[in-house]
Structures are given as structure tokens and as C-alpha cells.
Design an enzyme around this catalytic site. Structure first.
Site, mmCIF file in Angstrom:
data_model
loop_
_atom_site.group_PDB
_atom_site.id
_atom_site.type_symbol
_atom_site.label_atom_id
_atom_site.label_comp_id
_atom_site.label_asym_id
_atom_site.label_seq_id
_atom_site.Cartn_x
_atom_site.Cartn_y
_atom_site.Cartn_z
ATOM 1 N N GLU A 89 -33.834 -19.761 -66.756
ATOM 2 C CA GLU A 89 -33.133 -21.058 -66.569
ATOM 3 C C GLU A 89 -34.266 -22.026 -67.177
ATOM 4 O O GLU A 89 -34.638 -22.980 -66.404
ATOM 5 C CB GLU A 89 -32.907 -21.237 -65.063
ATOM 6 C CG GLU A 89 -31.897 -20.263 -64.488
ATOM 7 C CD GLU A 89 -31.414 -20.586 -63.175
ATOM 8 O OE1 GLU A 89 -31.959 -21.421 -62.381
ATOM 9 O OE2 GLU A 89 -30.370 -19.888 -62.733
ATOM 10 N N GLU A 103 -27.546 -13.398 -63.025
ATOM 11 C CA GLU A 103 -27.465 -13.977 -61.992
ATOM 12 C C GLU A 103 -26.170 -14.097 -61.355
ATOM 13 O O GLU A 103 -25.601 -15.279 -62.042
ATOM 14 C CB GLU A 103 -28.448 -15.244 -61.565
ATOM 15 C CG GLU A 103 -29.801 -14.648 -61.686
ATOM 16 C CD GLU A 103 -30.762 -15.905 -61.280
ATOM 17 O OE1 GLU A 103 -30.487 -16.503 -60.488
ATOM 18 O OE2 GLU A 103 -31.946 -15.939 -61.929
HETATM 19 O O1 AHR Z 1 -31.499 -16.327 -57.304
HETATM 20 C C1 AHR Z 1 -31.934 -17.454 -56.983
HETATM 21 C C2 AHR Z 1 -32.623 -18.609 -57.844
HETATM 22 O O2 AHR Z 1 -31.330 -19.107 -58.388
HETATM 23 C C3 AHR Z 1 -33.186 -18.017 -59.122
HETATM 24 O O3 AHR Z 1 -34.625 -17.910 -58.668
HETATM 25 C C4 AHR Z 1 -32.874 -18.828 -59.958
HETATM 26 O O4 AHR Z 1 -32.920 -18.072 -61.326
HETATM 27 C C5 AHR Z 1 -31.484 -19.207 -59.725
HETATM 28 O O5 AHR Z 1 -31.676 -20.723 -59.961
#
Ligand code: AHR
Length: 518
Positions: free
Chosen positions: A174, A296
Site C-alpha cells: 500500500e 488483501e
Molecule cells: O489488513 C489490515 C490492513 O489493511 C493492512 O495492514 C493494510 O495493508 C490494509 O490497509
């Protein structure tokens, strides 16, 4: 009303990469500490410090890969803090997640040991946000170099002579946000530079993953692909589903019917995101060499009452089962491009398949859906067409409009069914040639559905058909530590109609897996 699904057994598509069924373990709340890792001296049954029951739960799912150490944590993680004698390891603040002290007792050696126990591929995410190129370069050398070098000597002095196999490496996380607030042009240049030092030592071929877009930031994908596509094996995408508004999260349970359909609609959005990011990738990579890595995904609700809000603990209900079922069907159906994905997160954080509390463990509805779907791993996707009605609620206040002071009603409708189907060789002990798995999610909050499934152009006849269902009494029924079996995988009756057709009665808000041998 009868719904119908036709599977064209002659329309063989992409192989469903097992890595679509990957997991994610961040140094966040109780995912690592108190989740996977309890320490060797714990009274909780453990294998070299790993919670035995948790390890067994993931082995039962055939976990293909595990992503670590973050997430946001990755971009403030300095790997040398997590090696060597535990008492000398640096204590730091986990600034992203509750401001707690991170004692680095779980580091590189412990992570690779965990992957060995799980029998899965390691996916390490490197630090671009606050780490140096030298640091990344040396980490790769420490993990994978077998000859004589400063890092391989350091590894040996910490008790590990042989290198490990490193399958996946993410160059940052990110970086458009918590990983450095970068513009895509800047990150693309950094990606090109950092990935140069992710060396391929010996036989170890690292699959390099560039940090991808947030949700629908198509410009990010465009810039990354234009400037660096030839240097990456994968490009990531992060997308979480939620009920109301991202900025105003609602609890994981207790939602209304409108809330339910909004969550379902948000889950379906994954399909659009994959298609649209995929179209951009196609421009630069028409042969689909580069994998889309949805590293994610999952539901993100408000923190469970009474817990540290920085630990992202939430209940996991029938609703999560549906979101898992819909999302995994979407991944399967896009498996020509989506070849790695990681549910966020594995234990005690967000949409977890496994929850722990001390020595207690509970398998959530999401775990049961992953169990239903596991035979899709490595199978061949088949073409499906489904005729189904939509479900949802009409004329509910449009919250997006009302935020802007406008009065407007909206219809929140979603496809009534989500489906994917795959084929693999039948188990040797059966007399059949092929095994077909058809997974179906019924998002209808109220109505059960009679579903006829036709396996068109079958070579031979159906020899046997069995099915399971995951559902609960209510849309938000959960498994608790006291009652862990409110939502589990149960047998569902299957009627064989003829040599190539079966039918099931799928309850409301339920996920079914139908296995046919032929
Ligand atoms: O999964 C929780 C968080 O969500 C992670 O650390 C981040 O990459 C995303 O914003």
C-alpha cells in the site's frame, strides 16, 4: 422458483491456481502473538511454539501460501530486529496497530518454521516505505543464499545453515497510503530500483509482486503497468467489503436486511474491480504473464465491542461465509488472471477463518466455506452459465445521496446465485474418471432455491453426487467458543435427475458445494 445452472464440461478454461486460497498473517493484534505463535514455553499445546490446533486447522484447508509480516507493519519492519537471541531483539512500537510493544520474538526464522509446519509457500512482504535497498537486498541474501556470504554466515550463526525457499516477495505494501503516500509515478520508479536487488540466487526463483492499487484506482494500475510491467511477476490489488461507508464501519452482526444486501453488493464489486484492472493489465500484458495478486480481501467491520480498536477483531458470521463463497467464485472465474490471493487475515483479525482465546479455538463460518472449496485448488475451471433471479431490497434510503443532503431511494439488488465449477481427476479409489466441484452461494436473505445443475457434454454418466451446505439460523449467526458448531458444513441432499443432471434445495443465505463423480 427453480433456478438452473449449466456447466459445459467441454469448455475447459484456466487452471485454478491453488495460491488463490492463500492467507495473510500480519503483526497485528492477535494474529501472530496469541494466534499462530504462543511460544515454546506456553501451556497451550504447541509445536515448537506454534499453536498446534491453529496449525492443524490450516493444514486441513491445504493452505497454499502465507503472507507476512504485513500489511502496514511490513513498511516499518526491519528484519534484523527479529533475528538472533530473543533477549537481544529490539523492542519497538507497532504504530499502526494499537501502539503496542512489538518484541520481535517472531521473526524470519519463526516465520519460515511456521510455513514448514503448515506445508505452505512463504510470501514475504518487504519494506519500501521506511527501509533501505541494502536492507531488502540483505534480507533476500539471508533467506535464500546458499554459498559463503556475510548474510549466509549470519543465518548460520543463528542456527540455520541451509537457505530457505522463498516463493513470493512483495516489494512494499500500500505505498499509495500507509506505505509512504507515494504517487504511482514515484512508486513505479522505486519498484524498478528495489526489485533489482531482489536477487535470484541459485535455484530459488522469487516471484516478484509490485504493490498495486487501492480498490478502483485504475490510474495506479495504468502507471505501474506502463512503467514497470516487464519487471514484475505479479501486481497486487487490495479490496475490503463492508456494510455502510468505509469511513463509518458497522458491526459484523446485527445488521438489517438492507445492510446484508449492501454487504453482498460490495462483495460482488470484486468482479468489476478484477475486470477493470484486468483490462488495463491486458493492454500491456495480453498473454497474461503477470498475475493479479489480490493479497488483501475480506469483510472489514467495526471492531468488536470491548476490544482494542487497533486489533481489528470482529465476529465472523453466516454473512462472512457468503462473502467468502461469492469472492472465491469470482477468483475462480477469473483464474486466468488472478493467480494469488490472501484472505485478511488468518487468525483473530478481520475476516478470520480461525479465532483463538487462550487455549480455546473456534473455526468460523469462513473456515467451513474454505473447506468446501478446497478441491478447486489446482482443478480446471469450467464454463458455467446460470439463469437466476436477482434478490435484494427496493426503495431503501440511498445513504450516499442522503450524505449529500439529497433525498433519494435506491434498490439494493444482487445476483441471487454466485457459481463456479471445476474439474479434476477423480480420486484413485473411486471407479470414476472425473470429479466435478460446483460451488454455489445463495445471497437471498429469505428464500431457499431449488437449483438444477446440468453437467452438459459429460463423457459418461454421473456415478455419484454428494453435497454439503454452510448456513445458520440467521444471517448473522456466529460460532462462539462455547458453541462452535452453530454454522458448520452439513450434508445436503442431492437428487440425481438423469445421467448429467442433479438438483439441490439450497436454503436461504447459504453456500453449497456439490461434488459429482463421473
Ligand atoms: O489488513 C489490515 C490492513 O489493511 C493492512 O495492514 C493494510 O495493508 C490494509 O490497509
Amino acid at each position: 422458483m427453480k433456478e438452473s445452472i449449466i456447466i459445459d464440461t467441454k469448455n475447459k478454461k484456466s487452471v485454478i491456481s491453488p495460491d488463490i486460497y492463500g492467507h495473510f498473517s500480519e503483526h497485528l493484534g492477535h494474529c501472530i502473538y496469541g494466534g499462530f505463535w504462543v511460544g515454546k514455553d506456553s501451556a497451550i499445546p504447541n509445536i515448537h511454539g506454534y499453536n498446534k490446533a491453529v496449525v492443524e486447522a490450516f493444514k486441513e484447508l491445504d493452505i497454499p501460501n502465507l503472507r507476512w509480516p504485513g500489511g502496514l507493519f511490513a513498511d516499518e519492519y526491519h528484519w534484523k530486529d527479529g533475528i538472533g537471541p530473543k533477549e537481544n531483539r529490539k523492542r519497538m512500537v507497532n504504530t499502526n496497530w494499537g501502539g503496542v510493544t512489538e518484541d520481535n520474538s517472531f521473526g524470519t526464522h519463526e516465520f519460515f518454521g511456521l510455513c514448514d509446519e503448515l506445508g505452505c509457500k512463504p510470501y514475504v512482504c518487504g519494506n519500501v516505505g521506511s527501509g533501505s535497498i541494502q536492507e531488502m537486498d540483505e534480507w533476500i541474501e539471508y533467506i535464500t543464499f546458499s554459498g559463503e556470504s556475510p548474510m549466509s554466515k549470519l543465518r548460520a550463526s543463528n542456527g540455520r545453515k541451509e537457505p530457505w525457499k522463498l516463493d513470493y516477495f512483495g516489494v512494499g505494501n500500500e505505498n499509495w497510503g500507509g506505505g509512504g503516500n507515494m504517487r504511482p509515478e514515484y512508486y513505479a520508479d522505486l519498484y524498478r530500483r528495489y526489485q533489482t536487488f531482489v536477487r535470484q540466487y541459485g535455484e530459488n526463483k522469487i516471484f516478484k509482486i509490485a504493490g498495486g492499487a487501492n480498490v478502483d484506482d485504475y490510474n495506479w494500475t495504468e502507471v505501474l503497468m506502463r512503467n514497470a510491467h516487464w519487471l514484475m511477476d505479479g501486481l497486487s490489488l487490495h479490496y475490503y467489503s463492508y456494510e455502510y461507508r468505509w469511513e463509518e464501519k458497522k458491526p459484523a452482526t446485527g445488521f438489517t436486511k438492507e445492510g446484508w444486501y449492501r454487504i453482498m453488493r460490495n462483495a460482488w464489486r470484486m468482479d468489476e474491480l478484477i475486470r477493470r484492472h484486468g483490462e488495463i493489465m491486458d493492454k500491456y500484458d495480453p498473454d497474461k504473464r503477470i498475475a493479479m495478486v489480490v493479497d488483501e480481501w475480506g469483510n472489514w467491520f467495526a471492531p468488536k465491542e470491548g476490544t482494542n480498536p487497533g486489533f481489528l477483531q470482529q465476529d465472523n458470521s453466516v454473512c462472512d461465509a457468503l462473502v467468502a463463497g461469492i469472492t472465491l467464485n469470482i477468483f475462480n472465474n477469473h483464474s486466468d488472471r488472478v493467480r494469488v490471493a490472501n484472505l485478511a487475515q488468518a487468525v483473530n483479525v478481520l475476516q478470520s477463518p480461525v479465532l483463538t482465546e487462550g487455549d480455546k479455538i473456534v473455526l468460523t463460518p469462513t473456515w467451513h466455506v474454505l473447506h468446501q472449496y478446497k478441491a478447486h485448488q489446482g482443478a480446471t475451471l469450467l464454463g458455467t452459465s446460470a439463469a437466476y433471479s436477482y434478490c435484494g431490497v427496493n426503495d431503501v434510503p440511498d445513504y450516499n445521496a442522503s450524505l449529500r443532503g439529497i433525498k433519494r431511494n435506491e434498490n439494493v439488488t444482487v445476483p441471487g446465485l454466485s457459481v463456479s465449477a471445476s474439474e479434476k481427476d477423480a480420486p484413485a479409489k473411486s471407479n470414476a474418471k472425473k470429479q466435478y466441484l460446483v460451488t454455489i452461494a445463495n445471497a437471498d436473505a429469505d428464500s431457499s432455491k431449488e437449483i438444477e445443475i446440468k453437467l452438459a457434454h459429460l463423457d459418461g454418466k454421473i456415478a455419484s453426487a454428494t453435497a454439503t451446505v454452510v448456513t445458520g439460523e440467521k444471517m448473522d449467526t456466529i460460532n462462539t467458543f462455547e458453541k462452535g458448531d452453530a454454522v458448520t458444513e452439513k450434508t445436503l441432499a442431492v437428487k440425481v435427475i438423469d445421467g448429467e443432471t442433479v438438483s439441490i434445495q439450497l436454503p436461504a443465505h447459504a453456500v453449497a458445494a456439490v461434488t459429482v463423480l463421473a
